[in-house]
Motif scaffolding. Structure first.
Motif, PDB file in Angstrom:
ATOM      1  N   GLY A  67     -34.625   8.124 112.584  1.00  0.00           N
ATOM      2  CA  GLY A  67     -33.445   8.957 112.428  1.00  0.00           C
ATOM      3  C   GLY A  67     -32.244   8.343 113.122  1.00  0.00           C
ATOM      4  N   ALA A  68     -31.600   9.122 113.977  1.00  0.00           N
ATOM      5  CA  ALA A  68     -30.372   8.672 114.636  1.00  0.00           C
ATOM      6  C   ALA A  68     -30.632   8.165 116.050  1.00  0.00           C
ATOM      7  CB  ALA A  68     -29.354   9.802 114.667  1.00  0.00           C
ATOM      8  N   LYS A  69     -31.843   7.614 116.284  1.00  0.00           N
ATOM      9  CA  LYS A  69     -32.122   7.035 117.604  1.00  0.00           C
ATOM     10  C   LYS A  69     -32.999   5.807 117.452  1.00  0.00           C
ATOM     11  CE  LYS A  69     -36.096  10.031 118.663  1.00  0.00           C
ATOM     12  NZ  LYS A  69     -36.662  10.981 119.651  1.00  0.00           N
ATOM     13  N   ALA A  70     -32.944   4.932 118.443  1.00  0.00           N
ATOM     14  CA  ALA A  70     -33.760   3.720 118.445  1.00  0.00           C
ATOM     15  C   ALA A  70     -34.011   3.300 119.877  1.00  0.00           C
ATOM     16  CB  ALA A  70     -33.069   2.596 117.669  1.00  0.00           C
ATOM     17  N   VAL A  71     -35.079   2.508 120.067  1.00  0.00           N
ATOM     18  CA  VAL A  71     -35.425   2.016 121.404  1.00  0.00           C
ATOM     19  C   VAL A  71     -35.659   0.518 121.350  1.00  0.00           C
ATOM     20  CG1 VAL A  71     -36.491   4.157 122.233  1.00  0.00           C
ATOM     21  CG2 VAL A  71     -37.893   2.444 121.045  1.00  0.00           C
ATOM     22  N   VAL A  72     -35.519  -0.104 122.509  1.00  0.00           N
ATOM     23  CA  VAL A  72     -35.899  -1.500 122.682  1.00  0.00           C
ATOM     24  C   VAL A  72     -36.703  -1.580 123.975  1.00  0.00           C
ATOM     25  CG1 VAL A  72     -33.681  -2.030 123.812  1.00  0.00           C
ATOM     26  CG2 VAL A  72     -35.085  -3.893 122.879  1.00  0.00           C
ATOM     27  N   VAL A  73     -37.816  -2.321 123.941  1.00  0.00           N
ATOM     28  CA  VAL A  73     -38.668  -2.470 125.126  1.00  0.00           C
ATOM     29  C   VAL A  73     -38.949  -3.951 125.358  1.00  0.00           C
ATOM     30  CG1 VAL A  73     -39.769  -0.229 124.760  1.00  0.00           C
ATOM     31  CG2 VAL A  73     -40.864  -2.294 123.855  1.00  0.00           C
ATOM     32  N   SER A 141     -36.961  -0.737 129.340  1.00  0.00           N
ATOM     33  CA  SER A 141     -36.807  -0.098 128.037  1.00  0.00           C
ATOM     34  C   SER A 141     -35.471   0.634 128.021  1.00  0.00           C
ATOM     35  CB  SER A 141     -37.953   0.886 127.769  1.00  0.00           C
ATOM     36  OG  SER A 141     -37.960   1.923 128.731  1.00  0.00           O
ATOM     37  N   ALA A 142     -34.961   0.877 126.821  1.00  0.00           N
ATOM     38  CA  ALA A 142     -33.691   1.604 126.679  1.00  0.00           C
ATOM     39  C   ALA A 142     -33.679   2.324 125.345  1.00  0.00           C
ATOM     40  CB  ALA A 142     -32.507   0.637 126.767  1.00  0.00           C
ATOM     41  N   LEU A 143     -33.047   3.469 125.326  1.00  0.00           N
ATOM     42  CA  LEU A 143     -32.923   4.271 124.108  1.00  0.00           C
ATOM     43  C   LEU A 143     -31.460   4.594 123.867  1.00  0.00           C
ATOM     44  CD1 LEU A 143     -35.093   7.226 122.912  1.00  0.00           C
ATOM     45  CD2 LEU A 143     -32.632   7.582 123.173  1.00  0.00           C
ATOM     46  N   LEU A 144     -31.021   4.469 122.611  1.00  0.00           N
ATOM     47  CA  LEU A 144     -29.689   4.896 122.209  1.00  0.00           C
ATOM     48  C   LEU A 144     -29.821   5.931 121.101  1.00  0.00           C
ATOM     49  CD1 LEU A 144     -27.583   1.584 121.992  1.00  0.00           C
ATOM     50  CD2 LEU A 144     -27.728   3.204 123.898  1.00  0.00           C
ATOM     51  N   SER A 145     -28.926   6.916 121.095  1.00  0.00           N
ATOM     52  CA  SER A 145     -28.941   7.919 120.037  1.00  0.00           C
ATOM     53  C   SER A 145     -27.520   8.377 119.733  1.00  0.00           C
ATOM     54  CB  SER A 145     -29.803   9.127 120.445  1.00  0.00           C
ATOM     55  OG  SER A 145     -29.244   9.775 121.573  1.00  0.00           O
ATOM     56  N   VAL A 146     -27.332   8.924 118.543  1.00  0.00           N
ATOM     57  CA  VAL A 146     -26.037   9.488 118.139  1.00  0.00           C
ATOM     58  C   VAL A 146     -26.290  10.857 117.515  1.00  0.00           C
ATOM     59  CG1 VAL A 146     -24.802   7.312 117.791  1.00  0.00           C
ATOM     60  CG2 VAL A 146     -26.195   8.239 115.938  1.00  0.00           C
ATOM     61  N   ASP A 147     -25.284  11.719 117.555  1.00  0.00           N
ATOM     62  CA  ASP A 147     -25.412  13.049 116.939  1.00  0.00           C
ATOM     63  C   ASP A 147     -25.512  12.914 115.422  1.00  0.00           C
ATOM     64  OD1 ASP A 147     -25.232  14.248 119.427  1.00  0.00           O
ATOM     65  OD2 ASP A 147     -23.045  14.346 119.345  1.00  0.00           O
ATOM     66  N   ASP A 148     -24.679  12.048 114.867  1.00  0.00           N
ATOM     67  CA  ASP A 148     -24.678  11.800 113.430  1.00  0.00           C
ATOM     68  C   ASP A 148     -24.315  10.337 113.216  1.00  0.00           C
ATOM     69  OD1 ASP A 148     -24.755  12.029 110.713  1.00  0.00           O
ATOM     70  OD2 ASP A 148     -23.093  13.461 110.531  1.00  0.00           O
ATOM     71  N   GLY A 149     -25.116   9.628 112.458  1.00  0.00           N
ATOM     72  CA  GLY A 149     -24.871   8.209 112.260  1.00  0.00           C
ATOM     73  C   GLY A 149     -26.165   7.432 112.297  1.00  0.00           C
ATOM     74  N   VAL A 150     -26.110   6.191 112.794  1.00  0.00           N
ATOM     75  CA  VAL A 150     -27.324   5.365 112.889  1.00  0.00           C
ATOM     76  C   VAL A 150     -27.306   4.563 114.183  1.00  0.00           C
ATOM     77  CG1 VAL A 150     -27.447   5.098 110.375  1.00  0.00           C
ATOM     78  CG2 VAL A 150     -26.374   3.310 111.739  1.00  0.00           C
ATOM     79  N   VAL A 151     -28.485   4.191 114.626  1.00  0.00           N
ATOM     80  CA  VAL A 151     -28.610   3.170 115.674  1.00  0.00           C
ATOM     81  C   VAL A 151     -29.269   1.977 114.997  1.00  0.00           C
ATOM     82  CG1 VAL A 151     -29.542   2.538 117.915  1.00  0.00           C
ATOM     83  CG2 VAL A 151     -28.812   4.904 117.490  1.00  0.00           C
ATOM     84  N   ALA A 152     -28.465   0.964 114.709  1.00  0.00           N
ATOM     85  CA  ALA A 152     -28.953  -0.232 114.014  1.00  0.00           C
ATOM     86  C   ALA A 152     -29.734  -1.113 114.978  1.00  0.00           C
ATOM     87  CB  ALA A 152     -27.784  -0.999 113.418  1.00  0.00           C
ATOM     88  N   THR A 153     -30.712  -1.835 114.452  1.00  0.00           N
ATOM     89  CA  THR A 153     -31.529  -2.725 115.275  1.00  0.00           C
ATOM     90  C   THR A 153     -31.532  -4.132 114.690  1.00  0.00           C
ATOM     91  OG1 THR A 153     -33.604  -2.308 114.069  1.00  0.00           O
ATOM     92  CG2 THR A 153     -33.056  -0.795 115.862  1.00  0.00           C
TER      93      THR A 153
END
Length: 307
Positions: A67-73, A141-153
Motif C-alpha cells: 500500500g502506501a508504506k515500505a521498509v528497508v532492512v 531498518s526504516a519505514l516510510l509511509s504516506v497518507d495518500d500516494g506511494v513509497v517507491a523502492t
C-alpha cells in the motif's frame, strides 16, 4: 530446584549465552551447571553467541512494500558467500516482510514474530547463526509511509527480487494515479542510489555539516589573499553550490541533468494528474559505517608455519 541469579550469571559467563537462555538451560537440567552448558551447545545457542564478536559487514539489503508504506532492512553476515545462500536470502526477505508490520524501529522488528519459525526475528536470526555458522545481525531498518500516494523502492545490484547491496525508499504524497506516481518515484529512488544526497532540501541539511564545509571554504578563500568582503561573497557562492549538490530536490536529475529532481517531479504531475510532494527518502548501502576487521593473510600463514 530454585534457579538463583548467581547461577544464571555463572552460566552466562561460561557460555556467553543470553540471560533467559541460561535460565531455561538451568531449569531443563535441574541446576546442573555442566549439563546446562551442554544443553546450550546442543541447541546451538552457545555456539551462536560465541560468533557474535565477529565483524559482520557483508550480507544483504532487503525492501518490502504494501500500500502506501515500505521498509528497508540491512541484515549482515560475515562473508559474501553466505549472502548468496538461498536460506539467508529467504531470511532477509522474511525479515523485511515482518518489518512492515512494525513501526520500522530495529528494536520493534527484532522483537516481532517471524511467522515461518514461530519465534521472534531476533531468535530466528540467532538460530540461523548456529545453522549456517557465521555471525549475522539485523543492523538497521526504516519505514516510510504516506497518507495518500506511494513509497517507491529501488534495489541496486539486486541478487534477486527486492534484495541487493543498496536499497532506497522514496515517499511521494499525491492523490494522483498510483502507477504513474510509482514510475517517477522509482526514477527518483534510482537517482538517490547514484548520488547519495545528504538531505531532502537545503533547509534539512545538518547545520554542523554545513558549518564544517563553510569553514573549509573560508580557509580556502583566505589563501587567495583577497579582502574579507570579497571572501564573504566567494563563500556565499560556494555554499549555494554546496546546498544544490547535497540536497535531493535541488540536485541535477541523473536521468535528465537539464532538470533538477524537484523540477522533474513537478513535470511528472501532468501524467500523475495531481500535485506531488516528496516527503522523505531513505538510502541503505550495505556495510556503510561498519569497521571491518582487516587481516594480513601472509602474516597469518607465517605465524601458522612457526607453530
Amino acid at each position: 530446584m530454585t534457579i538463583t541469579a548467581q547461577m544464571v550469571k555463572e552460566l552466562r559467563d561460561k557460555s556467553g549465552a543470553g540471560m533467559m537462555d541460561c535460565k531455561k538451560a538451568l531449569a531443563e537440567t535441574n541446576g546442573d551447571m555442566e549439563a546446562a552448558v551442554d544443553w546450550l551447545r546442543a541447541k546451538g545457542i552457545s555456539k551462536a553467541d560465541k560468533k557474535s564478536s565477529r565483524t559482520a559487514a557483508e550480507g544483504l539489503i532487503g525492501v518490502a512494500s504494501e500500500g502506501a508504506k515500505a521498509v528497508v532492512v540491512e541484515v549482515n553476515s560475515e562473508t559474501d558467500f553466505v549472502a548468496r545462500n538461498d536460506k539467508f536470502q529467504e531470511l532477509v526477505a522474511g525479515v523485511a516482510k515482518v518489518a512492515l508490520t512494525t513501526d520500522g524501529a530495529v528494536e520493534a522488528v527484532s522483537a516481532a514474530d517471524y511467522p515461518a519459525s514461530g519465534k521472534t526475528v531476533e531468535d530466528t536470526i540467532r538460530d540461523a547463526v548456529a545453522t549456517i555458522g557465521e555471525n549475522m545481525t539485523l543492523r538497521r531498518s526504516a519505514l516510510l509511509s504516506v497518507d495518500d500516494g506511494v513509497v517507491a523502492t529501488y534495489v541496486h545490484n539486486a541478487v534477486t527480487a527486492d534484495l541487493g547491496k543498496l536499497g532506497v525508499l522514496v515517499a511521494l504524497q499525491s492523490t494522483g494515479d498510483k502507477d504513474a506516481l510509482n514510475t517517477i518515484g522509482r526514477q527518483v529512488a534510482m537517482h538517490v542510489a547514484a548520488t547519495n544526497p545528504l538531505a531532502l532540501t537545503s533547509d534539512d541539511v545538518d547545520p554542523a555539516v554545513a558549518d564544517r564545509e563553510k569553514q573549509i571554504f573560508i580557509e580556502q578563500a583566505r589563501e587567495s589573499g583577497k579582502p574579507e568582503n570579497i571572501i564573504e561573497k566567494m563563500v556565499e557562492g560556494r555554499m549555494r553550490k554546496f546546498y544544490e549538490e547535497v540536497a535531493l530536490l535541488s540536485q541535477a536529475f541523473v536521468i535528465n541533468p537539464d532538470q533538477t529532481v524537484g523540477e522533474a517531479v513537478k513535470a511528472a504531475e501532468a501524467e500523475v494528474g495531481a500535485p506531488i510532494k516528496v516527503t522523505a527518502f531513505v538510502r541503505f548501502a550495505l556495510g556503510e559505517g561498519v569497521e571491518r576487521e582487516e587481516s594480513d593473510f601472509a602474516a597469518e600463514v607465517a605465524a601458522a608455519a612457526k607453530g
